[in-house]
Scaffold this motif. Structure first.
Motif, PDB file in Angstrom:
ATOM      1  N   PRO A  95       0.850  -1.195  -0.082  1.00  0.00           N
ATOM      2  CA  PRO A  95      -0.009  -0.008  -0.165  1.00  0.00           C
ATOM      3  C   PRO A  95       0.903   1.331  -0.109  1.00  0.00           C
ATOM      4  O   PRO A  95       0.465   2.329  -0.545  1.00  0.00           O
ATOM      5  N   GLN A  96       1.969   1.312   0.690  1.00  0.00           N
ATOM      6  CA  GLN A  96       2.821   2.648   0.789  1.00  0.00           C
ATOM      7  C   GLN A  96       3.576   2.766  -0.546  1.00  0.00           C
ATOM      8  O   GLN A  96       3.619   3.989  -1.036  1.00  0.00           O
ATOM      9  N   LEU A  97       3.856   1.648  -0.991  1.00  0.00           N
ATOM     10  CA  LEU A  97       4.746   1.820  -2.574  1.00  0.00           C
ATOM     11  C   LEU A  97       3.474   2.100  -3.680  1.00  0.00           C
ATOM     12  O   LEU A  97       3.830   3.150  -4.375  1.00  0.00           O
ATOM     13  N   ALA A  98       2.289   1.638  -3.490  1.00  0.00           N
ATOM     14  CA  ALA A  98       1.270   2.140  -4.454  1.00  0.00           C
ATOM     15  C   ALA A  98       0.854   3.692  -4.212  1.00  0.00           C
ATOM     16  O   ALA A  98       0.821   4.376  -5.043  1.00  0.00           O
ATOM     17  N   ARG A  99       0.904   3.865  -3.017  1.00  0.00           N
ATOM     18  CA  ARG A  99       0.358   5.314  -2.686  1.00  0.00           C
ATOM     19  C   ARG A  99       1.386   6.285  -3.132  1.00  0.00           C
ATOM     20  O   ARG A  99       1.157   7.541  -3.704  1.00  0.00           O
ATOM     21  N   ARG A 100       2.916   6.155  -3.041  1.00  0.00           N
ATOM     22  CA  ARG A 100       3.669   6.912  -3.566  1.00  0.00           C
ATOM     23  C   ARG A 100       3.870   6.733  -5.326  1.00  0.00           C
ATOM     24  O   ARG A 100       4.123   7.860  -5.835  1.00  0.00           O
ATOM     25  N   LEU A 101       3.573   5.720  -5.977  1.00  0.00           N
ATOM     26  CA  LEU A 101       3.377   5.797  -7.457  1.00  0.00           C
ATOM     27  C   LEU A 101       2.189   6.431  -7.789  1.00  0.00           C
ATOM     28  O   LEU A 101       2.527   7.176  -8.759  1.00  0.00           O
ATOM     29  N   THR A 102       1.035   6.351  -7.079  1.00  0.00           N
ATOM     30  CA  THR A 102       0.024   7.210  -7.701  1.00  0.00           C
ATOM     31  C   THR A 102       0.158   8.494  -6.944  1.00  0.00           C
ATOM     32  O   THR A 102      -0.993   9.533  -7.476  1.00  0.00           O
ATOM     33  N   ARG A 103       0.940   8.779  -6.067  1.00  0.00           N
ATOM     34  CA  ARG A 103       0.817  10.305  -5.410  1.00  0.00           C
ATOM     35  C   ARG A 103      -0.527  10.822  -4.901  1.00  0.00           C
ATOM     36  O   ARG A 103      -0.888  11.639  -5.122  1.00  0.00           O
ATOM     37  N   SER A 104      -1.123   9.570  -4.340  1.00  0.00           N
ATOM     38  CA  SER A 104      -2.413   9.597  -3.665  1.00  0.00           C
ATOM     39  C   SER A 104      -2.387  10.391  -2.446  1.00  0.00           C
ATOM     40  O   SER A 104      -1.395   9.993  -1.707  1.00  0.00           O
ATOM     41  N   ALA A 105      -3.312  11.012  -1.705  1.00  0.00           N
ATOM     42  CA  ALA A 105      -3.292  11.568  -0.560  1.00  0.00           C
ATOM     43  C   ALA A 105      -3.699  10.466   0.370  1.00  0.00           C
ATOM     44  O   ALA A 105      -3.527  10.783   1.580  1.00  0.00           O
ATOM     45  N   GLY A 106      -4.397   9.367   0.046  1.00  0.00           N
ATOM     46  CA  GLY A 106      -4.740   8.185   1.190  1.00  0.00           C
ATOM     47  C   GLY A 106      -4.312   6.977   0.289  1.00  0.00           C
ATOM     48  O   GLY A 106      -3.688   6.893  -0.579  1.00  0.00           O
ATOM     49  N   VAL A 107      -4.628   5.968   1.173  1.00  0.00           N
ATOM     50  CA  VAL A 107      -4.254   4.645   0.803  1.00  0.00           C
ATOM     51  C   VAL A 107      -5.179   4.177  -0.503  1.00  0.00           C
ATOM     52  O   VAL A 107      -6.264   4.319  -0.507  1.00  0.00           O
ATOM     53  N   THR A 108      -4.661   3.798  -1.566  1.00  0.00           N
ATOM     54  CA  THR A 108      -5.492   3.345  -2.715  1.00  0.00           C
ATOM     55  C   THR A 108      -5.444   1.607  -2.817  1.00  0.00           C
ATOM     56  O   THR A 108      -4.588   1.011  -2.903  1.00  0.00           O
ATOM     57  N   LEU A 109      -6.804   1.351  -2.764  1.00  0.00           N
ATOM     58  CA  LEU A 109      -7.186  -0.123  -2.724  1.00  0.00           C
ATOM     59  C   LEU A 109      -6.756  -0.813  -3.959  1.00  0.00           C
ATOM     60  O   LEU A 109      -6.146  -2.155  -4.022  1.00  0.00           O
ATOM     61  N   ALA A 110      -7.172  -0.412  -5.188  1.00  0.00           N
ATOM     62  CA  ALA A 110      -6.761  -1.134  -6.417  1.00  0.00           C
ATOM     63  C   ALA A 110      -5.430  -1.145  -6.835  1.00  0.00           C
ATOM     64  O   ALA A 110      -4.618  -2.098  -7.123  1.00  0.00           O
TER      65      ALA A 110
END
Length: 344
Positions: A280-295
């Motif tokens: 989840p942390q790697l996905a958050r950094r890749l998407t530059r999302s403000a929150g956790v991204t499920l997909a």
């Protein structure tokens, strides 16, 4: 499923429906899918016996040579598919709990759920159970541990920090129980339990992949339904209640979904550590999302575990490492960097 900030998202209207799309998250998701396919093809085609990519396709549709069909359909493809599904389940489970606790350490590895699954699996091994009993014991242990953590952390609701603290304490207790059970088991059962505790995809077949696929087919729509309430709850329980969200009901359903995902994944591959925390942390950094991204977390978990298993097979070839050894090494390094960043 959890979208980035409004500056990065765009609304698309289809008939009477309005869908919010984040271009960067969509691109990252597509890139992760392509990466997963590429890693899977490399894992299936390489090894002691090389299988060209066209032969992989013909073998999967039942028109290849007997040797190619044996290697692809019976040995390598089930292992790769199991790795993809287990990684996706761990990544999605970790994203749910990190969203609920609003903490990168709020993953099944730290709040005791993986330890509960491990204890259930060890009990099944010590009692002389088959592979089916080990899987069932793992799932039941995860569910029982989650129920105990929730009950101990509940006090007019469940707050994230209480869930983490209670889970860490129960995790330590279960680790001591595991050590005691291993000392009381005979040498053969102890060796079997020790190998299972490491976490491995070796010898996994379609009978391991299908239960995980079934669980994902049921639980992914549930997670999609929960994505908006979870996103609102990341701003705080009071803010979520103000917009009409039943916070405790969402938490119960989300915890149940996350626990089942973790339990099924552990039952299939053993307690593979740190995938649920790191994905989840790697996905958050890749998407530059403000929150956790499920997909994105699910896709990142699938790529991470499959890539780690490929490296575990090739780094010391012909000796093969359990994938849990490599994920523990990578995850431990990532955790140290994370703690160092938080300290700074």
């Amino acid at each position: 499923m959890t979208l980035p900030s409004p500056k990065l998202a765009r609304s698309v209207r289809v008939g009477g429906w309005s869908v919010r799309l984040a271009p960067r998250a969509a691109v990252v998701g597509l890139a992760l899918v392509v990466t997963a396919v590429a890693v899977s093809l490399v894992a299936i085609s390489t090894g002691e016996f090389t299988v060209p990519v066209p032969d992989i396709v013909t073998a999967l549709v039942g028109q290849g040579t007997p040797v190619a069909e044996l290697i692809v359909s019976r040995l390598r493809a089930p292992r790769v598919v199991t790795g993809l599904l287990v990684g996706a389940a761990f990544g999605l489970s970790g994203a749910i709990f990190q969203s609920l606790t609003r903490n990168p350490l709020g993953s099944p590895d730290f709040i005791g759920f993986t330890a509960g699954a491990s204890t259930g699996g060890i009990l099944a091994v010590v009692m002389g159970g088959s592979a089916v009993w080990i899987a069932g014991g793992s799932l039941l242990g995860c569910v029982a541990c989650a129920a105990l953590v929730y009950a101990l952390a509940y006090r007019r609701g469940v707050l994230g920090y209480r869930l983490i603290l209670v889970g860490i304490g129960l995790n330590a207790l279960l680790l001591s129980v595991d050590s005691y059970l291993l000392t009381r088991a005979n040498i053969n059962d102890a060796a079997t339990a020790g190998a299972w505790l490491t976490g491995s995809l070796s010898g996994r077949g379609w009978d391991h992949a299908l239960p995980v696929a079934g669980a994902l087919a049921v639980l992914v729509p549930v997670c999609a339904f929960l994505s908006r309430p979870l996103r609102m709850m990341e701003m705080g329980d009071d803010a979520a209640r103000a917009v009409g969200i039943n916070v405790e009901a969402v938490k119960i359903v989300a915890i149940a979904a996350g626990v089942l995902l973790c339990g099924v994944a552990t039952a299939a591959a053993g307690p593979v550590l740190f995938v649920a925390m790191a994905a989840p942390q790697l996905a958050r950094r890749l998407t530059r999302s403000a929150g956790v991204t499920l997909a994105a977390s699910a896709l990142t978990g699938a790529v991470l575990l499959t890539l780690a298993d490929l490296a575990a097979q090739r780094l010391l070839a012909p000796t093969q490492l359990p994938v849990g050894v490599l994920t523990a090494a990578i995850g431990g390094t990532y955790l140290a960097l994370l703690l160092r960043k938080e300290r700074r």
